[in-house]
Design an enzyme around this catalytic site. Structure first.
Site, PDB file in Angstrom:
ATOM      1  N   ASP A  87      -5.659 -43.281  31.753  1.00 21.81           N
ATOM      2  CA  ASP A  87      -5.861 -44.535  31.023  1.00 21.81           C
ATOM      3  C   ASP A  87      -4.499 -45.119  30.634  1.00 21.81           C
ATOM      4  O   ASP A  87      -3.612 -44.399  30.176  1.00 21.81           O
ATOM      5  CB  ASP A  87      -6.698 -44.288  29.757  1.00 21.81           C
ATOM      6  CG  ASP A  87      -8.141 -43.912  30.097  1.00 21.81           C
ATOM      7  OD1 ASP A  87      -8.580 -44.186  31.238  1.00 21.81           O
ATOM      8  OD2 ASP A  87      -8.833 -43.348  29.227  1.00 21.81           O
TER       9      ASP A  87
ATOM     10  N   HIS B 280      -8.671 -38.239  34.933  1.00 22.05           N
ATOM     11  CA  HIS B 280     -10.117 -38.006  34.841  1.00 22.05           C
ATOM     12  C   HIS B 280     -10.871 -38.925  35.791  1.00 22.05           C
ATOM     13  O   HIS B 280     -10.306 -39.872  36.346  1.00 22.05           O
ATOM     14  CB  HIS B 280     -10.592 -38.196  33.393  1.00 22.05           C
ATOM     15  CG  HIS B 280     -10.232 -39.524  32.809  1.00 22.05           C
ATOM     16  ND1 HIS B 280      -8.956 -39.832  32.357  1.00 22.05           N
ATOM     17  CD2 HIS B 280     -10.956 -40.653  32.613  1.00 22.05           C
ATOM     18  CE1 HIS B 280      -8.917 -41.063  31.913  1.00 22.05           C
ATOM     19  NE2 HIS B 280     -10.129 -41.609  32.065  1.00 22.05           N
TER      20      HIS B 280
ATOM     21  N   ARG C 202     -26.469 -43.248  34.051  1.00 22.40           N
ATOM     22  CA  ARG C 202     -25.531 -42.834  32.984  1.00 22.40           C
ATOM     23  C   ARG C 202     -24.804 -44.054  32.420  1.00 22.40           C
ATOM     24  O   ARG C 202     -24.517 -44.998  33.124  1.00 22.40           O
ATOM     25  CB  ARG C 202     -24.531 -41.828  33.545  1.00 22.40           C
ATOM     26  CG  ARG C 202     -23.489 -41.353  32.561  1.00 22.40           C
ATOM     27  CD  ARG C 202     -22.694 -40.179  33.129  1.00 22.40           C
ATOM     28  NE  ARG C 202     -21.721 -39.709  32.162  1.00 22.40           N
ATOM     29  CZ  ARG C 202     -20.461 -40.126  32.125  1.00 22.40           C
ATOM     30  NH1 ARG C 202     -20.013 -41.002  33.001  1.00 22.40           N
ATOM     31  NH2 ARG C 202     -19.644 -39.656  31.200  1.00 22.40           N
TER      32      ARG C 202
ATOM     33  N   HIS D 248      -8.165 -41.420  37.593  1.00 19.39           N
ATOM     34  CA  HIS D 248      -7.148 -42.290  37.006  1.00 19.39           C
ATOM     35  C   HIS D 248      -6.705 -41.711  35.669  1.00 19.39           C
ATOM     36  O   HIS D 248      -7.363 -40.828  35.116  1.00 19.39           O
ATOM     37  CB  HIS D 248      -7.713 -43.716  36.779  1.00 19.39           C
ATOM     38  CG  HIS D 248      -8.810 -43.761  35.746  1.00 19.39           C
ATOM     39  ND1 HIS D 248     -10.114 -43.412  36.025  1.00 19.39           N
ATOM     40  CD2 HIS D 248      -8.798 -44.083  34.426  1.00 19.39           C
ATOM     41  CE1 HIS D 248     -10.850 -43.532  34.937  1.00 19.39           C
ATOM     42  NE2 HIS D 248     -10.072 -43.932  33.938  1.00 19.39           N
TER      43      HIS D 248
HETATM   44  C1  LIG Z   1      -6.745 -52.140  28.466  1.00 20.30           C
HETATM   45  C2  LIG Z   1      -7.236 -51.851  29.642  1.00 20.30           C
HETATM   46  C3  LIG Z   1      -7.245 -50.508  30.233  1.00 20.30           C
HETATM   47  C4  LIG Z   1      -8.069 -50.678  31.497  1.00 20.30           C
HETATM   48  C5  LIG Z   1      -7.702 -52.070  31.901  1.00 20.30           C
HETATM   49  C6  LIG Z   1      -7.870 -52.818  30.576  1.00 20.30           C
HETATM   50  O1  LIG Z   1      -7.288 -54.073  30.610  1.00 20.30           O
HETATM   51  C7  LIG Z   1      -9.354 -52.957  30.222  1.00 20.30           C
HETATM   52  C8  LIG Z   1     -10.217 -52.003  31.046  1.00 20.30           C
HETATM   53  C9  LIG Z   1      -9.588 -50.629  31.197  1.00 20.30           C
HETATM   54  C10 LIG Z   1     -10.204 -49.857  32.349  1.00 20.30           C
HETATM   55  C11 LIG Z   1     -11.523 -49.139  32.003  1.00 20.30           C
HETATM   56  C12 LIG Z   1     -12.032 -48.390  33.240  1.00 20.30           C
HETATM   57  C13 LIG Z   1     -10.939 -47.573  33.926  1.00 20.30           C
HETATM   58  C14 LIG Z   1      -9.645 -48.429  34.076  1.00 20.30           C
HETATM   59  C15 LIG Z   1      -8.585 -47.678  34.887  1.00 20.30           C
HETATM   60  C16 LIG Z   1     -10.001 -49.778  34.634  1.00 20.30           C
HETATM   61  O2  LIG Z   1     -10.015 -50.113  35.809  1.00 20.30           O
HETATM   62  O3  LIG Z   1     -10.314 -50.626  33.572  1.00 20.30           O
HETATM   63  C17 LIG Z   1      -9.157 -48.835  32.690  1.00 20.30           C
HETATM   64  C18 LIG Z   1      -7.847 -49.630  32.607  1.00 20.30           C
HETATM   65  C19 LIG Z   1      -6.671 -48.708  32.398  1.00 20.30           C
HETATM   66  O4  LIG Z   1      -6.713 -47.825  31.521  1.00 20.30           O
HETATM   67  O5  LIG Z   1      -5.694 -48.854  33.142  1.00 20.30           O
HETATM   68  O1  LIG Z   2     -17.621 -42.756  32.140  1.00 15.77           O
HETATM   69  C1  LIG Z   2     -16.790 -41.900  31.857  1.00 15.77           C
HETATM   70  O2  LIG Z   2     -17.089 -40.776  31.487  1.00 15.77           O
HETATM   71  C2  LIG Z   2     -15.308 -42.215  32.012  1.00 15.77           C
HETATM   72  C3  LIG Z   2     -14.953 -43.645  31.695  1.00 15.77           C
HETATM   73  C4  LIG Z   2     -13.487 -43.899  31.785  1.00 15.77           C
HETATM   74  O3  LIG Z   2     -12.726 -43.082  32.236  1.00 15.77           O
HETATM   75  C5  LIG Z   2     -12.936 -45.197  31.331  1.00 15.77           C
HETATM   76  O4  LIG Z   2     -13.708 -46.099  30.941  1.00 15.77           O
HETATM   77  O5  LIG Z   2     -11.692 -45.328  31.348  1.00 15.77           O
HETATM   78 FE   LIG Z   3     -10.632 -43.640  31.865  1.00 15.24          FE
END
Ligand SMILES: C=C1C[C@]23C[C@@]1(O)CC[C@H]2[C@@]12CCC[C@@](C)(C(=O)O1)[C@H]2[C@@H]3C(=O)O
Ligand SMILES: O=C(O)CCC(=O)C(=O)O
Ligand SMILES: [Fe+2]
Length: 370
Positions: A231, A286, A296, A229
């Protein structure tokens, strides 16, 4: 009505089928539900030194701004040293995270993220785009962690809250500094960004903290910790502790492991900085892989502009030859778009094809199977 807080971004996109929560720590054999086929990823894992490794940048280096700009253009990611975040704070927050994830599942579920919510315990939101389940669990904090911490530890929540809040404060300062270095390298100053000094904004609006837990896995080669994905942020500051697992996609090469570097934080360019920079900075794709023996833990500080401010390619970076690639959108709206379109979110915001005619490498229309 535009939402003032990113915690409201998913109200219109509730997850209809929350996954059954398995306690991954006690599973001895990879269940079919978590079996990912390697064929679903067309990119090889490449080894350093076959390919260069992710740049390591010293924040005290007098050329830090240029080095950061270069890394954002070439990689969309770098490791940062001498960032001034206290080692003991990083250790404390890691310990608090581990304390949370080691609670019994029934207890963790008391703080479960609601189907239309953004904060709390659960699987990563992107999980809903895949038929296979991820080998991970997460806890998202937006604003104060108090409400959820009380549910997790009715008599013992203070330490968790204090540590998380101290971490959020430190991260906010570092994220702001990094954003101005990243934009500074493109010739952008605070005067060029309308929302830059908008102090009236709700504190809740501009960051989320994501705690990730990846238990040891009986069959790591066929499991996926966190699926590929980008961010949905301006930038992300990742503390990946001392266990390897993060891989970034280097276009034309493949997946490159980001080895934990003592004391370093990993900085990702997110989709919003890609938009602001009019495509000059790479929003790095990533994923997190898992391993057989070690549990981890990682901690991501997901930083963005105030949730209800429209962002678009910065005027200084746009001219006749470089038309704006994206339409204006708020962070909150973008999260909603991501919740609906996932990998195609940027395409849905795009107004103009890049001049070189290439499509965005992070966008694809393939069906995700896991
Ligand atoms: C601000 C945000 C980015 C995120 C969705 C969220 O509302 C909070 C969690 C974030 C996260 C972390 C893990 C990977 C990710 C793709 C997910 O599913 O939740 C990211 C979201 C994002 O960056 O789209
Ligand atoms: O665990 C990791 O190294 C990646 C975590 C991540 O990509 C995320 O929280 O958006
Ligand atoms: Fe991420």
């Amino acid at each position: 009505m535009p939402s003032r807080m990113i915690s409201h971004a998913f109200k219109a996109y509730p997850l209809n089928h929350p996954h059954k929560y398995l306690d991954l720590n006690s599973i001895k054999e990879l269940p079919e539900s978590h079996e990912w086929t390697s064929a679903s990823d067309e990119h090889p894992v490449v080894k350093v030194p076959n390919v260069k490794s992710v740049p390591i940048i010293d924040l005290n280096n007098k050329n830090a701004m240029d080095l950061i700009g270069h890394a954002c253009k070439k990689w969309g990611v770098f490791q940062l040293i001498n960032h001034n975040i206290c080692k003991s704070l990083l250790e404390d927050v890691e310990l608090e995270g581990k304390r949370l994830f080691s609670l019994p599942m029934q207890q963790k579920l008391k703080a479960a993220r609601s189907p239309d919510g953004a904060a709390g315990y659960g699987v990563a939101r992107i999980s809903s785009f895949f038929t296979k389940l991820l080998w991970s669990e997460g806890f998202t904090v937006i604003g104060s962690p108090l409400e959820h911490a009380r549910q997790l530890w009715p008599y013992d929540f203070q330490n968790f809250c204090d540590t998380i809040e101290a971490y959020q404060n430190q991260m906010k300062k570092l994220a702001e500094k990094l954003m101005w270095l990243m934009l500074g390298s493109l010739g952008i100053t605070k005067e060029d960004v309308k929302w830059a000094n908008n102090k009236g904004e709700s504190e809740e609006g501009c960051a989320a903290l994501q705690l990730n837990s990846y238990p040891a896995c009986p069959d790591p080669d066929r499991a996926m910790g966190l699926a590929p994905h980008t961010d949905s942020t301006a930038l992300t500051i990742l503390h990946q502790s001392n266990i390897s697992g993060l891989q970034v996609l280097r276009e034309g090469c493949g997946w490159v492991t980001v080895p934990p570097h003592p004391g370093a934080l990993v900085i990702h360019v997110g989709d919003l900085l890609h938009i602001l920079s009019n495509g000059l900075y790479i929003n790095v794709r990533h994923r997190a892989v898992v391993n057989r023996t070690q549990h981890r833990f990682s901690l991501a500080y997901l930083y963005g502009p105030p949730a209800d401010v429209k962002i678009s390619p910065l005027t200084k970076l746009v001219d006749h030859f470089h038309p704006p690639l994206y339409r204006p959108i708020t962070w909150s709206e973008y999260l909603g778009t991501k919740a609906k379109h996932f990998d195609n979110a940027l395409t849905s915001v795009r107004v103009c094809a890049p001049r070189n005619g290439f499509v965005d490498t992070n966008d694809n229309n393939s069906v995700k199977v896991g």
